[in-house]
Design an enzyme around this catalytic site. Structure first.
Site, PDB file in Angstrom:
ATOM      1  N   SER A 141      36.693  34.646  35.298  1.00  0.00           N
ATOM      2  CA  SER A 141      37.426  35.817  35.779  1.00  0.00           C
ATOM      3  C   SER A 141      38.923  35.642  35.574  1.00  0.00           C
ATOM      4  O   SER A 141      39.500  34.612  35.927  1.00  0.00           O
ATOM      5  CB  SER A 141      37.145  36.034  37.274  1.00  0.00           C
ATOM      6  OG  SER A 141      35.807  36.397  37.480  1.00  0.00           O
ATOM      7  N   HIS A 156      40.760  39.785  42.446  1.00  0.00           N
ATOM      8  CA  HIS A 156      39.858  39.019  43.303  1.00  0.00           C
ATOM      9  C   HIS A 156      40.044  37.510  43.166  1.00  0.00           C
ATOM     10  O   HIS A 156      39.564  36.743  43.997  1.00  0.00           O
ATOM     11  CB  HIS A 156      38.389  39.405  43.055  1.00  0.00           C
ATOM     12  CG  HIS A 156      37.809  38.882  41.774  1.00  0.00           C
ATOM     13  ND1 HIS A 156      37.738  39.629  40.619  1.00  0.00           N
ATOM     14  CD2 HIS A 156      37.260  37.674  41.464  1.00  0.00           C
ATOM     15  CE1 HIS A 156      37.158  38.915  39.673  1.00  0.00           C
ATOM     16  NE2 HIS A 156      36.864  37.723  40.163  1.00  0.00           N
ATOM     17  N   ASP A 210      41.248  45.776  39.766  1.00  0.00           N
ATOM     18  CA  ASP A 210      41.055  44.324  39.766  1.00  0.00           C
ATOM     19  C   ASP A 210      42.048  43.601  38.851  1.00  0.00           C
ATOM     20  O   ASP A 210      41.687  42.687  38.109  1.00  0.00           O
ATOM     21  CB  ASP A 210      39.618  43.956  39.370  1.00  0.00           C
ATOM     22  CG  ASP A 210      39.248  42.540  39.822  1.00  0.00           C
ATOM     23  OD1 ASP A 210      39.885  42.042  40.769  1.00  0.00           O
ATOM     24  OD2 ASP A 210      38.332  41.950  39.226  1.00  0.00           O
TER      25      ASP A 210
END
Length: 281
Positions: free
Chosen positions: A236, A129, A159
């Site tokens: 992230s 993402h 992911d």
């Protein structure tokens, strides 16, 4: 006179010969105090010196932080410029004028995330993402160097994305630990660039193993690492490391109603990251 005193003398003699009244509670003989046994394991003890009281994570950070990078992405998207252009009511009155207006305009969206260098050839692991749909990817190292990056592997279901850069020399890397050896309670550090403030380190423990993400991302079931180390937007794709500076996971999401850290973060385990890296070799 002697006859009168004789009964009194006899009474006194009898009283002195009467048995003593014992206390109602038994008398417990005194026992010498015994040392309290140490029930803690030998390796668990309180700090004994000033040096031990000043323990720091800085050696771990010094070893691991240079291999954690910041990833900037740019993506050009099309947005409708005039919502009334195709409306029949407005076209009835402004048809020619509305027809001459462009129906769409492009704009550039930017985003920020983190990544981890796992191979000296310039192989960087991040989240899908973070780089999904990006037209331009810039990788910035802690030492100030910047490189253009390109996605060489992406798996939305877990992911994970792998970004490659060219021209890097003496790139720092993180070794991957066998994440199956983790235990709840292990100390960990999270390293990334939350909210774009710059590289930041937070500490915590492994709060749980084999976790699933609540909500819609049902495909990520039963393998995530849960930690209470503060993880925020921008972390992230960064690093979750152990006390030897080895990568044990890649932060992927947080559980939050406000958008900030509530101490419930999730990371993709290093063993899954290793399998993704092996697919590009």
């Amino acid at each position: 006179m002697l006859a009168r005193l004789t009964p009194l003398i006899a009474l006194l003699v009898a009283a002195c010969a009467a048995p003593r009244v014992e206390p109602l509670l038994p008398v417990v003989p005194a026992v010498a105090a015994q040392p309290v046994p140490n029930l803690l394991p030998a390796q668990v003890r309180a700090p004994q010196s000033r040096g031990e009281m000043q323990l720091s994570f800085s050696p771990v950070v010094e070893r691991a932080a240079p291999a954690v990078v910041t990833i900037y992405t740019r993506k050009r998207v099309q947005a409708q410029r005039n919502p009334f252009r195709d409306d029949p009511f407005f076209r009835q009155f402004f048809g020619d004028l509305l027809r001459d207006l462009p129906s769409q305009r492009s704009r550039v969206m930017t985003s920020l995330g983190s990544g981890v260098i796992v191979d000296r050839r310039g192989i960087i692991v991040s989240n899908h993402h973070v780089v999904a749909g990006a037209d331009e990817i810039t990788v910035a190292l802690e030492d100030g160097r910047e490189f253009e990056g390109r996605v060489v592997f992406a798996d939305r279901s877990v992911d994970i994305a792998i970004v490659a850069i060219r021209g890097g020399r003496n790139l720092p890397v993180l070794a991957l630990r066998d994440s199956d050896t983790l235990a709840v309670g292990d100390l960990v550090l999270a390293i990334g660039n939350p909210f774009g403030v710059g590289q930041t380190v937070t500490s915590g423990i492994v709060s749980g193993l084999s976790r699933s993400l609540p909500g819609e991302r049902r495909r990520q079931q039963g393998y995530l690492i849960q930690t209470d180390a503060a993880i925020n937007p921008g972390n992230s794709g960064g690093a979750l490391v152990d006390m030897q500076g080895r990568l044990i996971g890649v932060p992927t999401s947080i559980l939050s109603r406000s958008g900030g850290s509530n101490g419930i973060g999730f990371a993709i385990p290093a063993n899954l990251v290793r399998r993704a890296v092996e697919r590009i070799e």
